[in-house]
Motif scaffolding. Structure first.
Motif, PDB file in Angstrom:
ATOM      1  N   VAL B 123      -5.431 -10.287  -2.592  1.00 10.86           N
ATOM      2  CA  VAL B 123      -5.771 -10.329  -1.167  1.00 10.86           C
ATOM      3  C   VAL B 123      -6.228 -11.737  -0.797  1.00 10.86           C
ATOM      4  O   VAL B 123      -7.176 -12.270  -1.379  1.00 10.86           O
ATOM      5  CB  VAL B 123      -6.890  -9.316  -0.820  1.00 10.86           C
ATOM      6  CG1 VAL B 123      -7.193  -9.358   0.677  1.00 10.86           C
ATOM      7  CG2 VAL B 123      -6.489  -7.904  -1.231  1.00 10.86           C
ATOM      8  N   SER B 181      -1.843  -8.963   7.558  1.00  8.05           N
ATOM      9  CA  SER B 181      -2.601  -8.064   8.405  1.00  8.05           C
ATOM     10  C   SER B 181      -3.650  -8.912   9.116  1.00  8.05           C
ATOM     11  O   SER B 181      -3.678 -10.142   8.940  1.00  8.05           O
ATOM     12  CB  SER B 181      -3.241  -6.948   7.585  1.00  8.05           C
ATOM     13  OG  SER B 181      -3.838  -5.998   8.444  1.00  8.05           O
ATOM     14  N   LYS B 192      -2.471  -0.724   4.883  1.00  7.93           N
ATOM     15  CA  LYS B 192      -1.722  -1.601   3.970  1.00  7.93           C
ATOM     16  C   LYS B 192      -2.346  -1.648   2.573  1.00  7.93           C
ATOM     17  O   LYS B 192      -1.636  -1.725   1.573  1.00  7.93           O
ATOM     18  CB  LYS B 192      -1.588  -3.001   4.581  1.00  7.93           C
ATOM     19  CG  LYS B 192      -0.522  -3.008   5.663  1.00  7.93           C
ATOM     20  CD  LYS B 192      -0.413  -4.303   6.407  1.00  7.93           C
ATOM     21  CE  LYS B 192       0.762  -4.188   7.392  1.00  7.93           C
ATOM     22  NZ  LYS B 192       0.714  -5.197   8.442  1.00  7.93           N
ATOM     23  N   ALA B 196      -0.311  -0.527  -0.605  1.00  7.05           N
ATOM     24  CA  ALA B 196      -0.145  -1.475  -1.712  1.00  7.05           C
ATOM     25  C   ALA B 196      -0.633  -0.879  -3.025  1.00  7.05           C
ATOM     26  O   ALA B 196       0.017  -1.019  -4.066  1.00  7.05           O
ATOM     27  CB  ALA B 196      -0.890  -2.767  -1.400  1.00  7.05           C
ATOM     28  N   LYS B 203       1.265  -7.133  -5.829  1.00  6.00           N
ATOM     29  CA  LYS B 203       1.274  -7.001  -4.373  1.00  6.00           C
ATOM     30  C   LYS B 203       0.487  -8.149  -3.760  1.00  6.00           C
ATOM     31  O   LYS B 203      -0.480  -8.622  -4.362  1.00  6.00           O
ATOM     32  CB  LYS B 203       0.609  -5.694  -3.928  1.00  6.00           C
ATOM     33  CG  LYS B 203       1.346  -4.432  -4.257  1.00  6.00           C
ATOM     34  CD  LYS B 203       1.161  -3.878  -5.639  1.00  6.00           C
ATOM     35  CE  LYS B 203      -0.253  -3.504  -6.001  1.00  6.00           C
ATOM     36  NZ  LYS B 203      -0.324  -2.788  -7.303  1.00  6.00           N
ATOM     37  N   LEU B 205      -1.406  -9.344  -0.073  1.00  6.53           N
ATOM     38  CA  LEU B 205      -1.810  -9.021   1.297  1.00  6.53           C
ATOM     39  C   LEU B 205      -2.646 -10.167   1.844  1.00  6.53           C
ATOM     40  O   LEU B 205      -3.645 -10.561   1.241  1.00  6.53           O
ATOM     41  CB  LEU B 205      -2.622  -7.718   1.317  1.00  6.53           C
ATOM     42  CG  LEU B 205      -3.158  -7.267   2.688  1.00  6.53           C
ATOM     43  CD1 LEU B 205      -2.026  -7.015   3.684  1.00  6.53           C
ATOM     44  CD2 LEU B 205      -4.016  -6.010   2.541  1.00  6.53           C
ATOM     45  N   GLU B 239       5.739  -7.085   6.996  1.00  5.19           N
ATOM     46  CA  GLU B 239       5.768  -6.525   5.639  1.00  5.19           C
ATOM     47  C   GLU B 239       7.106  -6.861   4.990  1.00  5.19           C
ATOM     48  O   GLU B 239       8.165  -6.711   5.603  1.00  5.19           O
ATOM     49  CB  GLU B 239       5.619  -4.996   5.683  1.00  5.19           C
ATOM     50  CG  GLU B 239       4.233  -4.518   6.033  1.00  5.19           C
ATOM     51  CD  GLU B 239       4.150  -3.002   6.104  1.00  5.19           C
ATOM     52  OE1 GLU B 239       3.776  -2.373   5.109  1.00  5.19           O
ATOM     53  OE2 GLU B 239       4.490  -2.447   7.174  1.00  5.19           O
TER      54      GLU B 239
END
Lengths: 381, 294
Positions: B123, B181, B192, B196, B203, B205, B239
């Motif tokens: 993230v 996001s 999300k 994920a 992943k 984000l 996405e």
């Protein structure tokens, strides 16, 4: 060395290729591929990530192994301090190699010496048998719940890493008995959440350093004890603070670390035959630095010659400076810089160092300089 | 922080984030969505400093910070250790970093983690500059933003380069999921993160998080500022799955960029400069076309 690492049953191995370390991690990868070692190998994209990866895996409660050399170790250096500060007993084998520039793949000990202040236990092997023994034995100290500090076993690049020697590889059963499974007093676990690597303000930082220093002081006492335990089990006293080779009555004692000690022992033997009272003091544990043991071992010496395969440019060799700080002022002590970038230290070189140690004091004398290739203004030196 | 505070929350108040800190809001949503069975690694930065001053921690999940650039590599090690122990099923591993720790100094470790296929959610809390050290430009700083190292002045309209397209750089690794996001829509973050964490593999984000101090915006308006970034097309919400753009949040009638820029001191110099303003509008227009936002 890969065999020794395997016997310790690491669960995670992360390393990045660099000469002359590479075949250690190649062999470990093959052991995993052949199902001989139950571990996960992470093919990281740099040494920085290799060290970071084993930091993470060790924090998650798994015995973790990495190895490197030279530039790789220096790229790791930021993480090395962090691993020690977070009290994670990661195991690292350093195949000692010179540092750039100029780029040079051959042996000296500048790389590990450059990270001597990181808070790691640092042990230097004279030969491949010692490398095997130190890798296994140092795990036991590093992982002791009272210690929880990382350990680095230093082996001279090429001289040891590519040298062929017959070594005794201990039995897995015996290693398992000597080294129990890793059971850390703290780890990352959702059942018992803890935070690792907090911000240490001026209110707490000093104490974290004091704690590492204090622990390394305790390690000084543990090395002979665990060394004895290892000897009882495997028959060899490789794990020790220092080795005194014919120093009892010696008037001239050379001090060195690593593979050069083998050459020095040969020279000591031949000079003893000629009636010269010479000896060798081999430093096995450079961190923690065994001040008292060194001082005691040098009791009889009048002349001391310290060989450094490293240099703190602008000052002296690292080992010389530290030995000088512990001995009494009535002894003559000289420092010699030799073997940098793979320059051979031959028996003749050692003889010259013995002779020079008996003459006037030198703090930082370069041995075997080829004056023909020096810049003009340095040729007179 | 007392233990009972952590009973329902994985990230609690009492930390020292600034008023209106978008990052702190986003972290709370990410952590509480992920839940107790999570191990988080953290890059050096604001979040690490304001959440975890020894001996306190705002995190109710196991958490590890070591350095600036290695959050992804540390998370790789944690994940590998869990796999080795046979414990990975049921435990989420989340690596966190700011935009500098993601797009600049942490990019190599992140790329390595994605390429090797670790089951980790990375993230990025994107506040578009090095805020912890005092608002210096990062690779994620938007075009024309004034920062302390890309200041506006007589000969400068601020940062001369566009944002590094991290969501696409990650998607280019053909990982299962790469998305953006914004704190503008907390529910979107939650959806999300959930999506994920259901996917096995790497992943990414990236969450847009206003920094009132660095953006020179009203701390009480952080959510609204973030909304305007989305509504103008300056922060596309998209996405990618396995390298392909699969969803983009539509903005039927995009607002002019000035509505976003005027809320922030970092863009103030643009408001009296029609040419510079038009160039920022072009960035939004291009985004709208490129990501199919209309």
């Amino acid at each position: 060395m890969a065999q020794a690492a395997k016997l310790c049953r690491p669960g995670v191995i992360a390393a990045y290729p660099i000469t002359p370390q590479t075949h250690i991690v190649e062999n470990l990868s093959q052991f995993i591929a052949d199902g001989e070692l139950d571990a996960k190998s992470v093919n990281v994209e740099s040494e920085h990530s290799a060290a970071s990866c084993v930091l993470g895996s060790q924090a998650a409660g798994v015995r973790s192994f990495t190895c490197s050399s030279s530039q790789g170790l220096i790229l790791m250096s930021e993480v090395l301090f962090c691993i020690a500060g977070m009290r994670l007993p990661v195991m690292l084998v350093c195949a000692n190699r010179a540092l750039s520039a100029p780029i040079n793949i051959w042996n000296d000990q500048q790389d590990s010496i450059a990270v001597r202040d990181a808070g790691w236990i640092q042990l230097y092997a004279e030969n491949n048998q010692e490398a095997v023994d130190l890798i296994i034995a140092s795990h036991k100290i590093a992982e002791d719940p009272k210690v929880m500090l990382p350990a680095m076993v230093c082996v001279d690049g090429f001289i040891l890493t590519h040298g062929m020697e017959v070594v005794d590889i201990p039995e897995q059963k015996d290693v398992d008995e000597f080294l129990p499974p890793y059971n850390p007093p703290y780890k990352l676990d959702p059942k018992n959440p803890m935070s690792f690597g907090l911000l240490g303000t001026p209110d707490v930082y000093l104490e974290t350093r004091y704690a590492i220093q204090k622990t390394l002081g305790d390690v000084l006492k543990m090395i002979p004890t665990v060394g004895k335990e290892y000897q009882d089990k495997f028959g060899r006293d490789s794990l020790r603070l220092i080795e005194e080779y014919k120093t009892d009555d010696a008037e001239t004692i050379l001090i060195a670390m690593g593979s050069v000690c083998g050459t020095i022992k040969d020279v000591v033997d031949s000079q003893r035959k000629q009636g010269k009272k010479v000896g060798l003091l081999k430093i096995v544990s450079y961190r923690p630095f065994p001040k008292q043991a060194i001082k005691k071992a040098l009791d009889s010496a009048k002349n001391i010659g310290v060989i450094d395969k490293d240099i703190s440019l602008g000052s002296d060799g690292a080992l010389y400076s530290e030995v000088k700080s512990v001995i009494s002022s009535d002894k003559k002590i000289s420092g010699f810089i030799a073997g940098l970038g793979g320059r051979d230290i031959k028996a003749k070189t050692v003889e010259e160092i013995i002779n020079l140690s008996e003459k006037e004091e030198n703090s930082c004398r370069f041995i075997d300089l080829n004056k023909n290739i020096l810049w003009e203004e340095f040729k007179t030196i | 922080m007392k233990k009972e505070h952590f009973q329902e929350n994985c990230y609690v108040s009492g930390h020292t984030a600034c008023a209106g800190c978008g990052q702190s809001m986003a972290v709370r949503i990410v952590m509480n969505t992920a839940g107790k069975d999570t191990i988080a690694s953290n890059a050096t930065g604001c979040l690490e400093v304001f959440s975890s001053k020894a001996p306190e921690s705002a995190f109710g999940v196991p958490w590890i910070h070591s350095l600036f650039e290695n959050s992804a590599a540390v998370a790789s090690g944690v994940e590998t250790a869990l796999v080795h122990q046979g414990k990975k099923e049921g435990i989420n591993v989340i690596a966190q970093a700011g935009d500098g720790g993601t797009a600049d100094i942490g990019l190599q470790a992140l790329s390595g983690m994605l390429e090797r296929g670790h089951d980790v959610l990375f993230v990025c809390y994107d506040n578009e500059a090095y805020m912890n050290t005092g608002i210096q430009r990062s690779g994620s700083t938007p075009f024309s933003a004034s920062t302390t190292t890309s200041p506006s002045g007589k000969h400068s309209t601020g940062n001369p380069r566009p944002k590094k397209p991290m969501v696409e750089i990650c998607a280019a690794h053909h990982i299962p999921y790469s998305a953006t996001s914004s704190i503008a829509n907390p529910k979107d973050i939650e959806i999300k993160v959930k999506k994920a964490l259901k996917i096995k593999g790497p992943k990414y984000l990236q969450i847009h998080v206003p920094c009132p101090l660095g953006w020179r915006s009203d701390p009480s308006q952080s959510i609204d500022v973030a909304k305007k970034a989305v509504e103008t097309g300056l922060y596309p919400i998209v996405e990618y799955e396995y390298g392909k753009l699969t969803k983009s949040r539509k903005i039927s009638s995009p607002k002019p960029v000035s509505e976003y820029l005027k809320l922030q001191g970092r863009f103030r110099h643009l408001l009296k400069d029609a040419k510079a303003l038009a160039e920022v509008q072009q960035v939004a227009d291009k985004n709208i076309e490129y990501y199919g936002l209309k």
